[in-house]
Design an enzyme around this catalytic site. Structure first.
Site, short mmCIF file in Angstrom:
data_model
loop_
_atom_site.label_atom_id
_atom_site.label_comp_id
_atom_site.label_asym_id
_atom_site.label_seq_id
_atom_site.Cartn_x
_atom_site.Cartn_y
_atom_site.Cartn_z
N ARG A 29 0.85 -1.21 0.00
CA ARG A 29 0.00 0.00 0.00
C ARG A 29 0.89 1.25 0.00
NH1 ARG A 29 -4.02 0.14 4.94
NH2 ARG A 29 -5.14 -1.47 3.77
N ARG A 58 -1.78 7.06 9.36
CA ARG A 58 -1.91 6.47 8.01
C ARG A 58 -1.97 7.56 6.93
NH1 ARG A 58 -4.01 1.32 8.07
NH2 ARG A 58 -3.38 0.20 9.95
N LYS A 65 -4.04 1.98 14.73
CA LYS A 65 -3.96 2.89 13.58
C LYS A 65 -4.57 4.25 13.92
CE LYS A 65 -6.48 -0.16 11.23
NZ LYS A 65 -7.33 -0.84 10.23
N LYS A 114 -6.00 7.92 11.86
CA LYS A 114 -6.35 8.39 10.51
C LYS A 114 -6.80 9.84 10.53
CE LYS A 114 -7.61 3.82 8.84
NZ LYS A 114 -8.67 2.96 8.27
N CYS A 150 -15.30 -2.90 -0.61
CA CYS A 150 -13.92 -3.16 -0.18
C CYS A 150 -13.36 -4.33 -0.98
CB CYS A 150 -13.89 -3.48 1.30
SG CYS A 150 -14.56 -5.11 1.67
N CYS A 185 -8.08 -10.58 1.09
CA CYS A 185 -8.21 -10.13 2.48
C CYS A 185 -8.40 -11.30 3.43
CB CYS A 185 -9.38 -9.15 2.62
SG CYS A 185 -9.56 -8.63 4.32
N CYS A 190 -16.71 -7.85 5.68
CA CYS A 190 -16.71 -8.12 7.11
C CYS A 190 -17.01 -6.82 7.84
CB CYS A 190 -15.36 -8.72 7.55
SG CYS A 190 -14.11 -7.49 7.91
N CYS A 214 -14.14 -1.20 5.85
CA CYS A 214 -13.15 -0.55 4.98
C CYS A 214 -13.75 0.32 3.88
CB CYS A 214 -12.21 -1.59 4.38
SG CYS A 214 -11.27 -2.48 5.64
#
Ligand code: SRM
Ligand code: SF4
Length: 593
Positions: free
Chosen positions: A83, A152, A231, A233, A457, A463, A502, A506
């Protein structure tokens, strides 16, 4: 009290195992050097799979092939998802060509625009990681901190070339990204071949001259060797556009702009600062929930990077390090209370934030097609289904077409947080040539507003957390829902629809007017009632339903919407008004009926 003081007396064993990994990783080096050299396996050492994230890549295996490989007694087909760190999503034409090259040289031949305005590559084999990262480094692109317990990719309202304010906001996204970069040289040493300086990491060369933060750890002054609990953001938005879904992030900055002529942005005065957003949750665990951020104050444009840093430091020192499911800033805010969190932020800043100002968003989509910037140049917003840039048999030749545009056009290409791409800075005299390229490669297909406003996503096959299909399934579900919309006379109407494989969220499904969240193969939870401009969370309507039940449930609702809606009433508001679902007014009430 700072993090080192707080954690000094807490045995690492009482914290989540990832905390020890970070502390003992020698500033994110671990055994990665040896792991990359080991040709006996396509994987890296178990512990190092956590560390690779901080360097921007994830170990994965092809889930379509898992069973077959197990039967053949082979190890899973390991590869890596890579990424990029690309604050604000801008790619120069020369960079585009390099990024396109590496997708066939080292990855699976596709580029994937993510919901955070950057590219992901899939299928990168371990031996190709170094050449991959070295090639993009030559194009001035890196993957540092694209994943992991750090700040991120910083996202902002798309296209710096649209106006002076867009440019300023884009530049701030870079300033925040640079300021919050980890200092360790591990990435440069392990992947780019830089010599390690005796004694460990050097101070970063791009660090701001006068950092407001105390140097707790000379090798990693902002993060310390503990890094963040989870994380982190940051997003910046320019109203009335909320393309970034501002309230879904740990930190959001809403531009306060004095309107110019023709409704285009004029002067940038400052930003309302919001904290505590996030999407992820776990099915069946009501202590986890999506949450929208709350405003805590207002700051000048110059103060934005310092404010972002101060918020990150408060989260660093107060976030939950025992339970990663409770470790995001949104739970820290719930635990501490907004006022106490804000007071600590102001403590770091050494001054109070000004009161938050009003703002108004009216959509969270992208402006597709041609629009003109305030300098007279044109910009073309191109729809890319679910962000996948590939040459589709009998469909758009997205990779070849965009590659040719990058070769022939000298304007930048800008990725959006709705997984689309903008071809920027087109002079009036060049518009026809760009249109011809778009046509030749069938890049502009006839698509419904429903499809153009949908996101999915990645999910299967890469994934590791996917419970159901998403990117590979949503297009065919939209075919069916398009038919329902047409029959109801709504062919030209937009409803924001999102799907994830899930509950991690995302594609930000809990902000959609219609959200699908994977529960099991072929089965989804259906959420209704999100706000059209990303201002309200939705709520669970039906649990664990298959496609037939999805269509049975949505068809009568869409028909009623066509017959009974008020003028300009969005679908999300409509289902609440007619009592199909209750509005979610706070994240912690997300699971209440
Ligand atoms: Fe995400 C984990 C893909 C945006 C919340 N996300 C993952 C992983 C890495 C799976 C894993 O941990 O093994 C996925 C890799 C799939 C693959 O094969 O590529 C993955 N996330 C994505 C992307 C590619 C989705 C997309 O289709 O574009 C997005 C990449 C963003 C980027 O460029 O940085 C992506 N992820 C998001 C967003 C949206 C956003 O940031 O605006 C969210 C919700 C916002 C938030 O963070 O709250 C999001 N991803 C998660 C979570 C849940 C975090 C939580 O707080 O509970 C996980 C799981 C985790 O972290 O444990 C996750
Ligand atoms: Fe994977 Fe779940 Fe994120 Fe989709 S939402 S990419 S299935 S982690």
């Amino acid at each position: 009290m700072d993090i080192i003081a707080k954690l000094r007396d807490v045995p690492l064993d009482e914290l989540h195992p990832n905390e020890r990994l970070k502390v003992e990783s020698d500033y994110l080096r671990g055994a990665l050097e040896a792991g990359l050299a080991d040709r006996a396996t396509g994987a890296v050492a178990e512990d190092d799979t956590q560390l690779t994230k901080f360097h921007g890549f994830y170990q994965q295996d092809d889930r379509d092939l898992r069973d077959e490989r197990r039967h053949q007694k082979l190890e899973p087909l390991y590869s890596f998802m890579v990424r990029l760190r690309l604050p604000g999503g801008l790619v120069t034409p020369a960079q585009w060509q390099t990024l396109d090259d590496v997708s066939s040289r080292y990855a699976n031949g596709t580029l994937r625009i993510t919901t955070r305005q950057t590219f992901q590559y899939h299928g990168v084999l371990k031996e190709n990681l170094r050449p991959h990262l070295q090639t993009i480094h030559q194009a001035m692109v890196d993957t540092i901190a694209a994943c992991g317990d750090v700040n991120r990719n910083v996202i902002c309202t798309a296209n710096p070339h649209r106006s002076a304010v867009h440019r300023q906001v884009y530049e701030l996204s870079h300033q925040i990204s640079t300021r919050l970069l980890p200092s360790t040289r591990a990435y440069h040493e392990i992947f780019l071949g830089e010599e390690r300086v005796a004694g460990g990491a050097e101070e970063r060369t791009d660090a701001p001259a006068e950092s407001d933060s105390p140097a707790l750890d000379p090798q990693e002054p902002l993060y310390t060797r503990h890094y963040l609990p989870r994380k982190f953001k940051v997003a910046l938005a320019i109203p009335p556009e909320n393309d970034v879904d501002l309230f879904a992030h740990d930190v959001g900055f809403i531009a306060d702009v004095q309107q110019g002529e023709n409704g285009e942005p004029g002067e940038l005065r400052g930003f309302t600062v919001c904290i505590g957003g996030g999407m992820g949750m776990t099915h069946g665990e009501p202590t986890t929930f999506p949450r929208l951020s709350d405003p805590i104050g207002y700051c000048t444009p110059e103060a934005v990077p310092a404010v972002a840093e101060a918020i990150m430091l408060v989260q660093r020192d107060n976030g939950n390090r025992r339970d990663r499911k409770q470790a995001r800033l949104k739970y820290t805010v719930e635990e501490m209370g907004l006022d106490a969190f804000k007071a600590e932020v102001e403590g770091h800043l050494g001054e109070a934030l000004a009161p938050a100002r009003d703002y108004h968003f009216d959509n969270n989509g992208d402006r597709l097609g041609w629009i003109q910037g305030d300098d007279g140049l044109w910009h073309y917003g191109l729809f890319v289904q679910n962000g996948r840039i590939a040459d589709f048999p009998d469909g758009p030749q997205l990779r070849t077409g965009l590659r040719e545009i990058a070769e022939q056009h000298d304007g930048d290409l800008v990725l959006t947080t709705n997984q689309n791409v903008i071809i920027t800075q087109v002079d009036e005299s060049r518009r026809e040539a760009i249109d011809a390229l778009l046509d030749r490669h069938r890049l502009v297909a006839e698509t419904s507003p429903l499809r153009r406003n949908a996101m999915a996503c990645v999910a299967f096959p890469t994934c590791g957390l996917a419970m159901a299909e998403s990117e590979r399934y949503l297009p065919s579900l939209i075919d069916k829902l398009d038919a329902v919309m047409r029959e109801a006379g709504l062919a030209d109407d937009a409803i924001i629809m999102r799907m994830t494989g899930c509950p991690n969220g995302c594609a930000r499904p809990y902000l959609a007017e219609i959200g699908f969240v994977g529960k099991a193969p072929g089965h989804y939870n259906l959420y209704l009632g999100g706000g059209f401009s990303g201002q309200r969370l939705n709520k669970l309507h039906r649990e664990n339903i298959d496609e037939a039940t999805i269509l049975e449930t949505l068809t009568p609702l869409i028909q009623r919407y066509a017959a009974e809606r008020e003028a300009d009433e969005p679908f999300g508001d409509f289902v609440i008004r007619i009592g199909v679902i209750n509005a979610t007014t706070a994240g912690r009430e997300f699971h209440e009926v």
